[in-house]
Design an enzyme around this catalytic site. Structure first.
Site, PDB file in Angstrom:
ATOM      1  N   SER A 141      19.918  80.045  77.134  1.00 46.03           N
ATOM      2  CA  SER A 141      20.783  80.318  75.979  1.00 46.03           C
ATOM      3  C   SER A 141      20.424  79.457  74.776  1.00 46.03           C
ATOM      4  CB  SER A 141      22.249  80.084  76.350  1.00 46.03           C
ATOM      5  OG  SER A 141      22.665  81.050  77.279  1.00 46.03           O
ATOM      6  N   HIS A 152      20.601  87.045  76.672  1.00 45.98           N
ATOM      7  CA  HIS A 152      19.756  87.392  77.826  1.00 45.98           C
ATOM      8  C   HIS A 152      20.706  88.035  78.820  1.00 45.98           C
ATOM      9  CE1 HIS A 152      21.788  84.098  79.760  1.00 45.98           C
ATOM     10  NE2 HIS A 152      21.438  83.311  78.755  1.00 45.98           N
ATOM     11  N   THR A 178      24.744  78.023  73.159  1.00 49.28           N
ATOM     12  CA  THR A 178      24.829  79.148  72.221  1.00 49.28           C
ATOM     13  C   THR A 178      25.401  78.742  70.854  1.00 49.28           C
ATOM     14  OG1 THR A 178      25.086  80.596  74.136  1.00 49.28           O
ATOM     15  CG2 THR A 178      25.563  81.553  71.978  1.00 49.28           C
ATOM     16  N   ASP A 204      27.148  86.322  76.074  1.00 49.44           N
ATOM     17  CA  ASP A 204      26.163  85.504  76.796  1.00 49.44           C
ATOM     18  C   ASP A 204      25.955  86.121  78.179  1.00 49.44           C
ATOM     19  OD1 ASP A 204      24.714  83.463  78.180  1.00 49.44           O
ATOM     20  OD2 ASP A 204      25.462  82.010  76.713  1.00 49.44           O
ATOM     21  N   GLU A 243      31.256  83.986  70.592  1.00 51.49           N
ATOM     22  CA  GLU A 243      30.514  84.149  71.838  1.00 51.49           C
ATOM     23  C   GLU A 243      31.430  84.394  73.036  1.00 51.49           C
ATOM     24  OE1 GLU A 243      29.186  80.573  73.620  1.00 51.49           O
ATOM     25  OE2 GLU A 243      27.708  81.560  74.883  1.00 51.49           O
ATOM     26  N   ASP A 272      27.896  85.388  81.345  1.00 47.35           N
ATOM     27  CA  ASP A 272      26.763  84.664  81.940  1.00 47.35           C
ATOM     28  C   ASP A 272      27.185  83.880  83.189  1.00 47.35           C
ATOM     29  OD1 ASP A 272      24.107  83.206  81.860  1.00 47.35           O
ATOM     30  OD2 ASP A 272      25.449  81.531  81.446  1.00 47.35           O
TER      31      ASP A 272
END
Ligand code: MG
Ligand code: ZN
Length: 359
Positions: free
Chosen positions: A78, A295, A131, A37, A247, A252
């Protein structure tokens, strides 16, 4: 006489080779999907240049690029990104498993069930966070985490681990979802013993924190790699193809905090999970590994430091960005994931692999 034996033997060899070939081509591959993430190419580069050893990503030679924009925003969140991967639909930011008009769209957990796949989800954040939620839930807004938790209890996901306990047992509606999980054949725990062999006829839910788990530099340690490894073993024991998503959630968060040290620690932690997955594929060749990000976060750059030897991590902001992201694939059908395409194509490519289609 000798010649006859030789002929017979080679005939037997050819036969058994043919049946082995047939078996490997008719069994749908298992799929490991790893999401960093907030992980863009700069995070990977920083991990490489500041890591002191060869990047785990060096092994991949099938690499693509995805465009990550959502239906409403050039810069996705997300939730919309996860929905894109899990349903093949671009939607509005904050949407979980619903399209632009808030209609439910079938997700990978639901679709793969019709192909007899087992499923697993591992996250460092709450298992109800954007996510992971995109893979099993349908809500109009990602903040509806109590609704998302309730949907998880009925999702049929075979193995999940992460944070988020409070969305199951301290709810506004007072419903005890731990009880519901147990009624649905789940073994539920708030600690995870990675050395245990999990029973293949049970489902497992590990809820290891009230909300998100701690940082890797704190008590979380090697949770992501260990929990992925244990999940892979369990799903393998079930003797059916599986899909597992894991994840690395906090690359992030480090970007939002503009914290280079945290970013590197979380990046390296994610890379340990990538390593576990690569080792798994090497031992179980009918497995496809896909690694990407949802992203980039922080507009990270790797800049010249004080000496020619030194590089430093800098942030151009504290938000998500629209840069394209690398997709790394390893194992059968990895070549499908090369080229430049949309994040939603990940869903379609996974389905084409499951259906055994050439393109
Ligand atoms: Mg996330
Ligand atoms: Zn974020």
């Amino acid at each position: 006489m000798k010649k006859l034996i030789f002929v017979n033997l080679s005939f037997v060899l050819v036969l058994s080779w043919a049946s082995a070939q047939q078996k490997s081509s008719t069994t749908a591959p298992s799929i490991i999907f790893l999401i960093g993430d907030g992980m863009g190419i700069s995070q990977i580069s920083a991990g490489h240049y500041l890591g002191g050893e060869n990047s785990v990503f060096s092994i991949f030679d099938k690499i693509g690029l995805i465009r990550t924009h959502s239906k409403t925003n050039k810069v996705t969140d997300s939730a919309a990104a996860s929905t894109a991967f899990a349903t093949g639909q671009k939607t509005y930011n904050r949407a979980i498993g619903v399209d632009i008009d808030s209609n439910k769209v079938a997700n990978l957990v639901e679709v793969l069930k019709t192909y007899s796949y087992s499923t697993g989800l591992v996250s460092i954040s709450s298992i109800t966070h954007g996510t992971p939620a995109g893979f099993y839930a349908h809500v109009k807004d990602r903040d509806a985490q109590e609704d998302i938790a309730q949907q998880l209890t009925k999702s049929g996901v075979d193995y999940f681990s992460g944070g988020g306990l409070k969305f199951f047992n301290q709810r506004a509606d007072k419903i005890d979802l731990i009880k519901d999980l147990k009624a649905n054949n789940y073994y539920v725990d708030t600690v995870q013993d990675y050395s245990l062999k999990l029973a293949k006829n049970k489902k497992y839910g590990f809820l290891l924190a009230e909300d998100g788990m701690s940082m890797v530099a704190e008590e979380r340690k090697d949770f992501l790699a260990n929990s992925l490894r244990q999940g892979l073993q369990y799903l393998t024991d079930k003797n059916a193809p599986f899909f597992v998503m894991a994840e690395g959630s906090y690359i992030d968060w480090a970007g939002h905090r503009k914290d280079p040290e945290m970013m590197l620690n979380e990046q390296w932690d994610f890379e340990k999970a990538v390593k576990v997955a690569i080792e798994y594929v090497d031992k179980h060749p009918n497995t496809l590994l896909i690694v990407t990000g949802d992203h980039e976060t922080g507009g990270v750059s790797v800049q010249k430091g004080k000496t020619i030897e030194e590089v430093i991590v800098t942030f151009s902001g504290d938000q998500h960005t629209a840069v394209m992201l690398p997709v790394f694939a390893y194992g059968p059908h990895a070549e499908k994931f090369t080229g430049m395409y949309e994040n939603t194509d990940i869903f379609h490519k996974i389905l084409s692999v499951v259906k055994g289609k050439k393109k």
